[in-house]
Design an enzyme around this catalytic site. Sequence first.
Site, mmCIF file in Angstrom:
data_model
loop_
_atom_site.group_PDB
_atom_site.id
_atom_site.type_symbol
_atom_site.label_atom_id
_atom_site.label_comp_id
_atom_site.label_asym_id
_atom_site.label_seq_id
_atom_site.Cartn_x
_atom_site.Cartn_y
_atom_site.Cartn_z
ATOM 1 N N THR A 61 0.824 -1.204 0.000
ATOM 2 C CA THR A 61 0.000 0.000 0.000
ATOM 3 C C THR A 61 0.865 1.263 0.000
ATOM 4 O O THR A 61 1.991 1.249 0.513
ATOM 5 C CB THR A 61 -0.902 0.012 1.258
ATOM 6 N N ASP A 62 0.307 2.346 -0.524
ATOM 7 C CA ASP A 62 1.035 3.626 -0.479
ATOM 8 C C ASP A 62 1.168 4.146 0.949
ATOM 9 O O ASP A 62 1.978 5.040 1.228
ATOM 10 C CB ASP A 62 0.368 4.673 -1.384
ATOM 11 N N GLU A 63 0.363 3.572 1.873
ATOM 12 C CA GLU A 63 0.419 4.060 3.261
ATOM 13 C C GLU A 63 1.763 3.790 3.920
ATOM 14 O O GLU A 63 2.072 4.381 4.955
ATOM 15 C CB GLU A 63 -0.706 3.437 4.099
ATOM 16 N N TYR A 103 -1.701 -0.373 11.196
ATOM 17 C CA TYR A 103 -1.924 -1.049 9.903
ATOM 18 C C TYR A 103 -0.750 -0.807 8.955
ATOM 19 O O TYR A 103 -0.151 -1.748 8.434
ATOM 20 C CB TYR A 103 -3.231 -0.540 9.257
ATOM 21 N N LYS A 115 2.126 -3.390 7.348
ATOM 22 C CA LYS A 115 2.345 -3.583 5.899
ATOM 23 C C LYS A 115 3.800 -3.266 5.537
ATOM 24 O O LYS A 115 4.409 -3.959 4.723
ATOM 25 C CB LYS A 115 1.388 -2.697 5.081
HETATM 26 P P1 NAD Z 1 -10.240 -6.698 2.558
HETATM 27 O O1 NAD Z 1 -10.197 -6.385 4.002
HETATM 28 O O2 NAD Z 1 -11.440 -6.343 1.753
HETATM 29 O O3 NAD Z 1 -9.992 -8.268 2.342
HETATM 30 C C1 NAD Z 1 -9.030 -8.977 3.042
HETATM 31 C C2 NAD Z 1 -9.253 -10.467 2.785
HETATM 32 O O4 NAD Z 1 -8.217 -11.188 3.457
HETATM 33 C C3 NAD Z 1 -10.582 -10.999 3.323
HETATM 34 O O5 NAD Z 1 -11.181 -11.859 2.378
HETATM 35 C C4 NAD Z 1 -10.188 -11.753 4.577
HETATM 36 O O6 NAD Z 1 -11.053 -12.836 4.881
HETATM 37 C C5 NAD Z 1 -8.799 -12.254 4.187
HETATM 38 N N1 NAD Z 1 -7.948 -12.529 5.350
HETATM 39 C C6 NAD Z 1 -7.734 -11.710 6.417
HETATM 40 N N2 NAD Z 1 -6.916 -12.323 7.292
HETATM 41 C C7 NAD Z 1 -6.595 -13.520 6.759
HETATM 42 C C8 NAD Z 1 -5.762 -14.582 7.188
HETATM 43 N N3 NAD Z 1 -5.114 -14.545 8.361
HETATM 44 N N4 NAD Z 1 -5.641 -15.682 6.386
HETATM 45 C C9 NAD Z 1 -6.309 -15.737 5.202
HETATM 46 N N5 NAD Z 1 -7.120 -14.769 4.771
HETATM 47 C C10 NAD Z 1 -7.258 -13.666 5.533
HETATM 48 O O7 NAD Z 1 -8.937 -6.024 1.949
HETATM 49 P P2 NAD Z 1 -8.709 -5.282 0.539
HETATM 50 O O8 NAD Z 1 -9.142 -3.883 0.677
HETATM 51 O O9 NAD Z 1 -9.220 -6.126 -0.534
HETATM 52 O O10 NAD Z 1 -7.115 -5.266 0.511
HETATM 53 C C11 NAD Z 1 -6.399 -6.378 -0.030
HETATM 54 C C12 NAD Z 1 -4.917 -6.088 0.068
HETATM 55 O O11 NAD Z 1 -4.604 -4.912 -0.667
HETATM 56 C C13 NAD Z 1 -4.435 -5.833 1.493
HETATM 57 O O12 NAD Z 1 -3.184 -6.444 1.638
HETATM 58 C C14 NAD Z 1 -4.307 -4.322 1.578
HETATM 59 O O13 NAD Z 1 -3.290 -3.976 2.477
HETATM 60 C C15 NAD Z 1 -3.928 -3.976 0.162
HETATM 61 N N6 NAD Z 1 -4.340 -2.646 -0.337
HETATM 62 C C16 NAD Z 1 -5.633 -2.233 -0.228
HETATM 63 C C17 NAD Z 1 -6.012 -1.005 -0.778
HETATM 64 C C18 NAD Z 1 -7.436 -0.518 -0.707
HETATM 65 O O14 NAD Z 1 -7.697 0.622 -1.090
HETATM 66 N N7 NAD Z 1 -8.390 -1.307 -0.256
HETATM 67 C C19 NAD Z 1 -5.056 -0.208 -1.434
HETATM 68 C C20 NAD Z 1 -3.734 -0.657 -1.508
HETATM 69 C C21 NAD Z 1 -3.403 -1.897 -0.973
HETATM 70 O O1 DAU Z 2 -4.047 4.096 0.478
HETATM 71 C C1 DAU Z 2 -4.308 2.731 0.470
HETATM 72 C C2 DAU Z 2 -5.136 2.357 1.676
HETATM 73 O O2 DAU Z 2 -6.439 2.869 1.452
HETATM 74 C C3 DAU Z 2 -5.164 0.867 1.940
HETATM 75 O O3 DAU Z 2 -3.877 0.422 2.270
HETATM 76 C C4 DAU Z 2 -6.142 0.521 3.072
HETATM 77 O O4 DAU Z 2 -6.258 -0.877 3.206
HETATM 78 C C5 DAU Z 2 -7.490 1.107 2.727
HETATM 79 O O5 DAU Z 2 -8.406 0.856 3.779
HETATM 80 C C6 DAU Z 2 -7.386 2.596 2.463
HETATM 81 O O6 DAU Z 2 -7.006 3.295 3.675
HETATM 82 P P1 DAU Z 2 -7.671 4.711 4.076
HETATM 83 O O7 DAU Z 2 -7.507 4.888 5.523
HETATM 84 O O8 DAU Z 2 -7.201 5.788 3.177
HETATM 85 O O9 DAU Z 2 -9.205 4.385 3.670
HETATM 86 P P2 DAU Z 2 -10.596 4.669 4.410
HETATM 87 O O10 DAU Z 2 -11.660 4.319 3.423
HETATM 88 O O11 DAU Z 2 -10.663 4.061 5.756
HETATM 89 O O12 DAU Z 2 -10.571 6.236 4.596
HETATM 90 C C7 DAU Z 2 -10.406 7.106 3.492
HETATM 91 C C8 DAU Z 2 -10.432 8.531 4.028
HETATM 92 O O13 DAU Z 2 -11.766 8.823 4.487
HETATM 93 C C9 DAU Z 2 -9.534 8.757 5.216
HETATM 94 O O14 DAU Z 2 -8.976 10.069 5.132
HETATM 95 C C10 DAU Z 2 -10.451 8.663 6.423
HETATM 96 C C11 DAU Z 2 -11.770 9.182 5.873
HETATM 97 N N1 DAU Z 2 -13.004 8.608 6.460
HETATM 98 C C12 DAU Z 2 -13.125 7.249 6.499
HETATM 99 C C13 DAU Z 2 -14.256 6.662 7.026
HETATM 100 C C14 DAU Z 2 -14.389 5.163 7.085
HETATM 101 C C15 DAU Z 2 -14.012 9.430 6.916
HETATM 102 O O15 DAU Z 2 -13.913 10.662 6.850
HETATM 103 N N2 DAU Z 2 -15.137 8.849 7.434
HETATM 104 C C16 DAU Z 2 -15.302 7.502 7.529
HETATM 105 O O16 DAU Z 2 -16.355 7.032 8.054
#
Ligand code: NAD
Ligand code: DAU
Length: 339
Positions: free
Chosen positions: A125-127, A153, A157
């Site tokens: 992730t970019d985080e 988190y 990562k």
């Molecule tokens: P998500 O939370 O929607 O899904 C996570 C999945 O992993 C679920 O199906 C869960 O059951 C499974 N899981 C969790 N713990 C597990 C374990 N111990 N063993 C096996 N399976 C397990 O997550 P997402 O948003 O789809 O993110 C997927 C990946 O991409 C993550 O690694 C996250 O860090 C990364 N990522 C997410 C975003 C985003 O915007 N959502 C952006 C950049 C990177």
């Molecule tokens: O940048 C990549 C990341 O993006 C991934 O690594 C993470 O897994 C993914 O969850 C996401 O992280 P963020 O923290 O950026 O996403 P989130 O949707 O939780 O929040 C996006 C922005 O919105 C953040 O600035 C917090 C704000 N927010 C979020 C929620 C849930 C609100 O203002 N209100 C809310 O209820």
Amino acid sequence: MTIIVTGGAGFIGSNFVYHMLAVHPDHKIVCLDKLTYAGNLSTLEKAVKNPRFRFVKADICDRRAVFELFEEEKPDIVVNFAAESHVDRSIDDPSVFLQTNIIGTATLMDACREYGVSRFHQVSTDEVYGDLPLDRPDLFFTESTPLHTSSPYSSSKASADLLALAYHRTYGLPVTISRCSNNYGPYHFPEKLIPLMIVNALNDKPLPVYGDGKNVRDWLYVEDHCKAIDLIIHRGRAGEVYNVGGHNEMANIDIVKLICKILGKPESLITFVGDRKGHDRRYAIDPSKIHSELGWLPETKFSDGIVKTVEWYLENRKWWETIISGEYRDYYKKMYGDR
Ligand code: NAD
Ligand code: DAU
């Protein structure tokens, strides 16, 4: 070719499963997922009917289960999406983040070493880069930006990224890492900003914006992320990190107002609530490496992707109504009750 996709019942993993089944008719996809609160088997209901797909319920930290699966499937490639992914939950309780995101990644890589896979891809992730100031729009994260995490988190990562690079250098494991910006699209769990706002707006509930709402995220349609990973696992260089993002920065408040507009809901639903602890101000990815090396460019414009996403939530009410009627209700009360 057999690919193990961990976390394939979650948001991005499931989109990746569907992408790979559609685009690579010669690939078998094996999904390993623990089905935590974020994983949903109904998400994979169409994949399960495909003879080139197999689902296995297991924890990536469970060494025996992981090694048994590798023994059976002898995978060529492993793509690790499995993670605890929600920042707010990590602030509430970091422990499971350390377990899954760090120990789980190491367990998978140990199995990759034992069974000689040709590629282990870590979905990061970019985080891991921390945040950028709002008043320096000229700054972007590149692959050489130092890791500087803010939350449990992102720290978990970043730890996994460092371990992956160490396994490459020390054991010669053919590892790649992608660091992507915020994704949006179908099957996004409604604890995250965009699906939470869509679902709450549809139910005429308050739209809880953290702090001043000016935090900026760099949004990418999930299919574009899946295409980037597909390119990296087939053509990316082992030992390399690739940033993925579409130069689509938006302030949270503008996203929420846009969702209100698309759904025809009043902005009076917007409620400013207490800020997230350690809240990152701005994320912005420089994707020039993946563009110049692999020819990747995002294809979906945000103005189209957000409409497609809202339509998906309108057409798939059962999927999210089932989620928000379960343990999610307790989560919501705990996180937003006295905010
Ligand atoms: P998500 O939370 O929607 O899904 C996570 C999945 O992993 C679920 O199906 C869960 O059951 C499974 N899981 C969790 N713990 C597990 C374990 N111990 N063993 C096996 N399976 C397990 O997550 P997402 O948003 O789809 O993110 C997927 C990946 O991409 C993550 O690694 C996250 O860090 C990364 N990522 C997410 C975003 C985003 O915007 N959502 C952006 C950049 C990177
Ligand atoms: O940048 C990549 C990341 O993006 C991934 O690594 C993470 O897994 C993914 O969850 C996401 O992280 P963020 O923290 O950026 O996403 P989130 O949707 O939780 O929040 C996006 C922005 O919105 C953040 O600035 C917090 C704000 N927010 C979020 C929620 C849930 C609100 O203002 N209100 C809310 O209820």
